[in-house]
Design a protein around this motif. Structure first.
Motif, PDB file in Angstrom:
ATOM      1  N   LYS A   8      19.037 -57.568 -22.455  1.00  0.00           N
ATOM      2  CA  LYS A   8      19.056 -56.135 -23.038  1.00  0.00           C
ATOM      3  C   LYS A   8      20.279 -56.326 -24.254  1.00  0.00           C
ATOM      4  N   ARG A  28      21.617 -45.639 -30.952  1.00  0.00           N
ATOM      5  CA  ARG A  28      21.591 -47.125 -30.860  1.00  0.00           C
ATOM      6  C   ARG A  28      21.583 -47.883 -32.383  1.00  0.00           C
ATOM      7  N   ASP A  38      23.308 -59.267 -18.406  1.00  0.00           N
ATOM      8  CA  ASP A  38      22.458 -60.389 -18.468  1.00  0.00           C
ATOM      9  C   ASP A  38      23.040 -61.614 -18.969  1.00  0.00           C
ATOM     10  N   GLY A  92      11.914 -43.974 -28.279  1.00  0.00           N
ATOM     11  CA  GLY A  92      11.547 -43.298 -27.095  1.00  0.00           C
ATOM     12  C   GLY A  92      10.843 -43.739 -25.940  1.00  0.00           C
ATOM     13  N   SER A  93      10.876 -44.977 -26.283  1.00  0.00           N
ATOM     14  CA  SER A  93      10.083 -45.895 -25.016  1.00  0.00           C
ATOM     15  C   SER A  93      11.106 -45.540 -23.711  1.00  0.00           C
ATOM     16  N   SER A 120      20.651 -52.428 -16.006  1.00  0.00           N
ATOM     17  CA  SER A 120      21.658 -52.576 -17.265  1.00  0.00           C
ATOM     18  C   SER A 120      22.505 -51.801 -17.271  1.00  0.00           C
ATOM     19  N   THR A 125      17.983 -47.486 -15.274  1.00  0.00           N
ATOM     20  CA  THR A 125      17.315 -46.926 -14.291  1.00  0.00           C
ATOM     21  C   THR A 125      17.147 -47.926 -13.019  1.00  0.00           C
ATOM     22  N   GLY A 126      17.044 -49.285 -13.418  1.00  0.00           N
ATOM     23  CA  GLY A 126      16.930 -50.178 -12.395  1.00  0.00           C
ATOM     24  C   GLY A 126      15.427 -50.490 -11.856  1.00  0.00           C
ATOM     25  N   LEU A 127      14.673 -49.691 -12.590  1.00  0.00           N
ATOM     26  CA  LEU A 127      13.191 -49.901 -12.328  1.00  0.00           C
ATOM     27  C   LEU A 127      12.513 -51.097 -13.029  1.00  0.00           C
ATOM     28  N   LEU A 128      13.054 -51.505 -13.984  1.00  0.00           N
ATOM     29  CA  LEU A 128      12.310 -52.641 -15.007  1.00  0.00           C
ATOM     30  C   LEU A 128      11.796 -53.805 -14.371  1.00  0.00           C
TER      31      LEU A 128
HETATM   32  C1  FAD Z   1      12.536 -40.665 -22.027  1.00  0.00           C
HETATM   33  C2  FAD Z   1      13.138 -41.800 -22.350  1.00  0.00           C
HETATM   34  C3  FAD Z   1      13.372 -42.019 -23.777  1.00  0.00           C
HETATM   35  C4  FAD Z   1      14.142 -43.364 -24.225  1.00  0.00           C
HETATM   36  N1  FAD Z   1      14.118 -43.343 -25.471  1.00  0.00           N
HETATM   37  C5  FAD Z   1      14.888 -44.660 -25.899  1.00  0.00           C
HETATM   38  C6  FAD Z   1      14.993 -44.725 -27.178  1.00  0.00           C
HETATM   39  O1  FAD Z   1      14.407 -44.013 -28.237  1.00  0.00           O
HETATM   40  N2  FAD Z   1      15.692 -46.089 -27.642  1.00  0.00           N
HETATM   41  C7  FAD Z   1      16.182 -46.960 -26.808  1.00  0.00           C
HETATM   42  O2  FAD Z   1      16.743 -48.147 -27.338  1.00  0.00           O
HETATM   43  N3  FAD Z   1      15.970 -46.788 -25.637  1.00  0.00           N
HETATM   44  C8  FAD Z   1      15.350 -45.535 -25.052  1.00  0.00           C
HETATM   45  N4  FAD Z   1      15.461 -45.252 -23.646  1.00  0.00           N
HETATM   46  C9  FAD Z   1      15.921 -46.232 -22.711  1.00  0.00           C
HETATM   47  C10 FAD Z   1      14.910 -47.537 -22.695  1.00  0.00           C
HETATM   48  O3  FAD Z   1      13.880 -47.144 -22.537  1.00  0.00           O
HETATM   49  C11 FAD Z   1      15.399 -48.369 -21.668  1.00  0.00           C
HETATM   50  O4  FAD Z   1      15.885 -49.446 -22.107  1.00  0.00           O
HETATM   51  C12 FAD Z   1      14.599 -48.876 -20.777  1.00  0.00           C
HETATM   52  O5  FAD Z   1      14.091 -47.681 -19.945  1.00  0.00           O
HETATM   53  C13 FAD Z   1      14.836 -49.926 -19.729  1.00  0.00           C
HETATM   54  O6  FAD Z   1      15.345 -49.381 -18.476  1.00  0.00           O
HETATM   55  P1  FAD Z   1      16.469 -49.664 -18.133  1.00  0.00           P
HETATM   56  O7  FAD Z   1      17.649 -50.158 -19.060  1.00  0.00           O
HETATM   57  O8  FAD Z   1      16.829 -48.599 -17.448  1.00  0.00           O
HETATM   58  O9  FAD Z   1      16.195 -50.949 -17.193  1.00  0.00           O
HETATM   59  P2  FAD Z   1      16.813 -51.359 -15.912  1.00  0.00           P
HETATM   60  O10 FAD Z   1      16.078 -51.334 -15.029  1.00  0.00           O
HETATM   61  O11 FAD Z   1      18.160 -50.859 -15.530  1.00  0.00           O
HETATM   62  O12 FAD Z   1      17.122 -52.839 -16.142  1.00  0.00           O
HETATM   63  C14 FAD Z   1      17.142 -54.124 -15.569  1.00  0.00           C
HETATM   64  C15 FAD Z   1      17.141 -55.068 -16.417  1.00  0.00           C
HETATM   65  O13 FAD Z   1      15.848 -55.312 -17.087  1.00  0.00           O
HETATM   66  C16 FAD Z   1      16.222 -56.086 -18.532  1.00  0.00           C
HETATM   67  N5  FAD Z   1      15.843 -55.219 -19.523  1.00  0.00           N
HETATM   68  C17 FAD Z   1      15.876 -53.734 -19.581  1.00  0.00           C
HETATM   69  N6  FAD Z   1      15.977 -53.238 -20.885  1.00  0.00           N
HETATM   70  C18 FAD Z   1      15.490 -54.319 -21.400  1.00  0.00           C
HETATM   71  C19 FAD Z   1      15.299 -54.602 -22.824  1.00  0.00           C
HETATM   72  N7  FAD Z   1      15.125 -53.448 -23.878  1.00  0.00           N
HETATM   73  N8  FAD Z   1      15.206 -55.734 -23.330  1.00  0.00           N
HETATM   74  C20 FAD Z   1      15.291 -56.629 -22.567  1.00  0.00           C
HETATM   75  N9  FAD Z   1      15.604 -56.666 -21.419  1.00  0.00           N
HETATM   76  C21 FAD Z   1      15.667 -55.447 -20.775  1.00  0.00           C
HETATM   77  C22 FAD Z   1      17.542 -56.380 -18.376  1.00  0.00           C
HETATM   78  O14 FAD Z   1      17.891 -57.660 -17.794  1.00  0.00           O
HETATM   79  C23 FAD Z   1      18.248 -55.245 -17.313  1.00  0.00           C
HETATM   80  O15 FAD Z   1      19.616 -55.427 -16.882  1.00  0.00           O
HETATM   81  C24 FAD Z   1      14.630 -44.038 -23.254  1.00  0.00           C
HETATM   82  C25 FAD Z   1      14.562 -43.887 -21.872  1.00  0.00           C
HETATM   83  C26 FAD Z   1      13.659 -42.873 -21.467  1.00  0.00           C
HETATM   84  C27 FAD Z   1      13.461 -42.585 -19.889  1.00  0.00           C
END
Ligand code: FAD
Length: 259
Positions: A8, A28, A38, A92-93, A120, A125-128
């Motif tokens: 990320k 961002r 990461d 918005g993802s 991250s 969210t720790g969900l990914l």
């Molecule tokens: C309603 C809403 C709208 C959003 N809008 C935006 C937006 O407009 N622009 C924006 O940039 N973000 C936005 N986000 C945040 C974006 O969606 C997060 O990056 C995404 O939810 C990943 O979740 P996390 O960071 O909570 O992952 P976590 O579950 O906390 O991450 C765990 C691991 O997953 C991997 N990971 C997570 N995200 C990525 C990534 N993008 N690429 C590669 N590896 C990754 C990394 O290894 C990370 O440490 C939004 C979130 C929500 C809830």
């Protein structure tokens, strides 16, 4: 062995973050850097590929504005190549949409193992990791503090509150690693120079065969309704010693059921 590391790219945590007042998401717009969390996955991936005596580390990242600064850092550490998904439709993802995009990109790389961080640093969210595993239909092991790969299996020491569990899963699998699992190497000058020419495959949502309706604001199942400052830490109670300080501390700890 081929390892995909999810990398990320986040706004520099050293600079104060800013929220978009309308969407309440993190702005961002400037340069993004490799999330420190990461760097552990990158290092672990490099060590596992080395140990296996072959294979390489491919980075997968979803980020706005064709951002590659953070990816270049990981490529300088020794990753061979990267897949970057950058597309205006992704704005918005939420977490699930992000997982759909990363899962589609991961399929292209055909890895034996996928590493992520546990969560991250910027807006976690720790969900990914678990969402990725569900979408790909591969086993998920979370909170790994040590990983070995033998006989087509990932053998993992999984951090628990008391110590660790030993768990294993057939490959390909998704493993999330905890911070401190390994010491990430500093990119060498040679590595930094080499990273400039390493391939970064830039793809869009359509390239991955996904619909723009499944990602971005349209596809989001989560909504940020409010953002409030974290509660300030309350001042602690100072125990002045008037001969009975030890008793008052014991009483306090008993109240908390610590002793
Ligand atoms: C309603 C809403 C709208 C959003 N809008 C935006 C937006 O407009 N622009 C924006 O940039 N973000 C936005 N986000 C945040 C974006 O969606 C997060 O990056 C995404 O939810 C990943 O979740 P996390 O960071 O909570 O992952 P976590 O579950 O906390 O991450 C765990 C691991 O997953 C991997 N990971 C997570 N995200 C990525 C990534 N993008 N690429 C590669 N590896 C990754 C990394 O290894 C990370 O440490 C939004 C979130 C929500 C809830």
């Amino acid at each position: 062995m081929n390892v995909v590391v999810c990398a990320k790219q986040i706004p520099d945590p050293a600079a104060p973050g800013e929220l978009d007042p309308n969407t309440k998401t993190l702005k961002r717009e400037g340069k993004l850097i490799l999330d420190d969390s990461d760097a552990y996955g990158v290092e672990m991936g490099l060590q596992l590929a080395d140990k296996a005596g072959g294979g390489e580390v491919t980075l997968v990242s979803m980020a706005p504005h064709d951002e590659v600064s953070g990816l270049r850092t990981a490529l300088a550490m020794g990753a061979a190549k990267a897949i970057l998904i950058s597309d205006d439709a992704l704005q918005g993802s939420d977490s699930l949409a992000t997982a759909k995009v990363l899962a589609a990109a991961i399929k292209r790389a055909e890895p034996d193992l996928v590493l992520t961080a546990t969560e991250s640093t910027d807006g976690y969210t720790g969900l990914l990791p678990a969402q990725l595993a569900e979408l790909l239909g591969w086993p998920s092991i979370t909170f790994a503090k040590h990983i070995e790969v033998t006989d087509g299996k990932a053998k993992v020491q999984r951090q628990t509150e008391e110590g660790y569990d030993e768990v294993e899963a057939p490959l390909p699998a998704i493993v999330s690693v905890t911070a401190g699992v390994v010491e990430p190497r500093y990119p060498s000058f040679k590595g930094i120079m080499a990273a400039k020419n390493k391939p970064v495959d830039q793809v869009t949502v359509a390239d991955l065969g996904l619909s723009a309706d499944d990602v971005g604001w349209k596809g989001a199942r989560q909504e940020i309704t409010d953002v409030v400052p974290a509660e300030e830490r309350k001042a602690g109670e100072i125990v002045e010693d008037e001969g009975d300080a030890h008793e008052r501390i014991v009483q306090f700890l008993e109240q908390l059921k610590v002793i």
